[in-house]
Enzyme design. Sequence first.
Site, PDB file in Angstrom:
ATOM      1  N   TYR A 189       0.878  -1.173   0.000  1.00 57.35           N
ATOM      2  CA  TYR A 189       0.000   0.000   0.000  1.00 57.35           C
ATOM      3  C   TYR A 189       0.918   1.226   0.000  1.00 57.35           C
ATOM      4  O   TYR A 189       1.839   1.308   0.828  1.00 57.35           O
ATOM      5  CB  TYR A 189      -0.853   0.058   1.279  1.00 57.35           C
ATOM      6  CG  TYR A 189      -2.022  -0.899   1.326  1.00 57.35           C
ATOM      7  CD1 TYR A 189      -3.030  -0.846   0.370  1.00 57.35           C
ATOM      8  CD2 TYR A 189      -2.152  -1.833   2.349  1.00 57.35           C
ATOM      9  CE1 TYR A 189      -4.124  -1.711   0.425  1.00 57.35           C
ATOM     10  CE2 TYR A 189      -3.234  -2.708   2.414  1.00 57.35           C
ATOM     11  CZ  TYR A 189      -4.210  -2.636   1.445  1.00 57.35           C
ATOM     12  OH  TYR A 189      -5.282  -3.488   1.498  1.00 57.35           O
TER      13      TYR A 189
ATOM     14  N   GLU B  39      -3.404  -0.276  -3.606  1.00 55.16           N
ATOM     15  CA  GLU B  39      -4.716   0.382  -3.631  1.00 55.16           C
ATOM     16  C   GLU B  39      -5.153   0.833  -5.021  1.00 55.16           C
ATOM     17  O   GLU B  39      -6.307   1.209  -5.197  1.00 55.16           O
ATOM     18  CB  GLU B  39      -4.754   1.571  -2.654  1.00 55.16           C
ATOM     19  CG  GLU B  39      -3.921   2.791  -3.042  1.00 55.16           C
ATOM     20  CD  GLU B  39      -2.463   2.701  -2.618  1.00 55.16           C
ATOM     21  OE1 GLU B  39      -2.037   1.630  -2.156  1.00 55.16           O
ATOM     22  OE2 GLU B  39      -1.738   3.715  -2.759  1.00 55.16           O
TER      23      GLU B  39
END
Length: 371
Positions: free
Chosen positions: A94, A118
């Site tokens: 992430y 993401e």
Amino acid sequence: MIIGVPKEVKDHESRVGIVPSGVKALVDAGHKVIVETKAGELSSMPDDDYKHAGAEIAGSAADVWRRADMVVKVKEPIAREFPFLRDDLVLFTYLHLAPLPDLTNELLKKTVTGIAYETIKDGHGTLPLLTPMSEVAGRMAVQVGATYLEKERGGRGLLLGGVPGVPPAQVCIIGGGTVGTNAAKIALGMGAIVTLIDLNLNRLRELDDIFGGRVYTLASNSYSIGQSVKHADLVIGGVLIPGAAAPKLVTKEMVSKMKTGAVIVDVAIDQGGCIETAHPTTHSDPSYLVDGVVHYCVTNMPAAVPHTSTLALTNATFPYVMKLAKMGVTAAMKNDIGIREGVNTYKGNVTYPAVAQAQGKTAKNVSDLIQ
Ligand SMILES: NC(=O)c1ccc[n+]([C@@H]2O[C@H](COP(=O)([O-])OP(=O)(O)OC[C@H]3O[C@@H](n4cnc5c(N)ncnc54)[C@H](O)[C@@H]3O)[C@@H](O)[C@H]2O)c1
């Protein structure tokens, strides 16, 4: 490929990027995996399990970062990890770069290929590496809500499922996406009366079918929300407008009309929250009272259950790790449009438009750069 798995160092982060079963699959496929000692400890995955799966255990983070072709993490690198970034490293984690110019500049300076969980998309255009954490948070919201309804925790002293002769609690869930659907499953399973509210009528039709008519569905507007919240014992906020702050659907006034000791769990708090009286809280101080209503607004709920969260996350990330290792990063980017969408920095360029826009930079198209 040599794949490195450092221990997470960001505050309160207890997940790990690859689990022992992933190590075994990578080693079986001919790759080498170096795991920092104690990387999986907080997720109840000890060094011995990694060793048995075929990993080499490294004594320091520096050792892992220096030797790996690709580092697989959970959270973005923080300042003390910046010195480990180097030319031609592939970083899969992430990243959430938009508000992080310092990290972005480090990745650009060191020409790191930064692939962000993401922003990876699947064939349906959804974000498959965000879904597992919403599943965890949605299910947890009911567990947490049920606990806070207990008298000792400030609640009305109500058992969610009731007992024969005593009615169950009323649960109002706002937002019928991943969080809302998972919350509804658990609330129904515990015997509560569940109302699901969404703006999208087609989604309400699907939910009506999925739950076989066992949940009440309501079209979202301020009247239906006000009525439902007033009668609810537990309100769960799970709305999302992608890329925007959550709308304040439950106003201060609506909260003031709720029952004393009712509970609000605003899962959407990481996008600002959909309850006007909600503000972000932490696992060390998770709740507070407004007008006698308990508010729980923890921004990183999955961190409370790292074993489950790590497994849920890595179930989703691992096929990408394997693909990147097997094909090599450039070939994987050429072959898989979803992975290309995940590339945020490449050869010293920002390649994700929203990140560039947030930082006043110019994005380059990754497809042009890999020709
Ligand atoms: N706090 C945490 O630890 C945590 C963990 C995971 C996810 N989240 C957050 O939970 C939120 C929900 O995530 P998700 O994965 O379920 O999103 P999702 O996109 O799957 O679902 C969002 C739903 O909200 C509905 N919606 C939008 N506007 C609405 C309105 N005005 N009224 C009613 N419904 C409306 C949409 O139609 C959609 O069905 C996000 O903000 C996400 O970041 C928080």
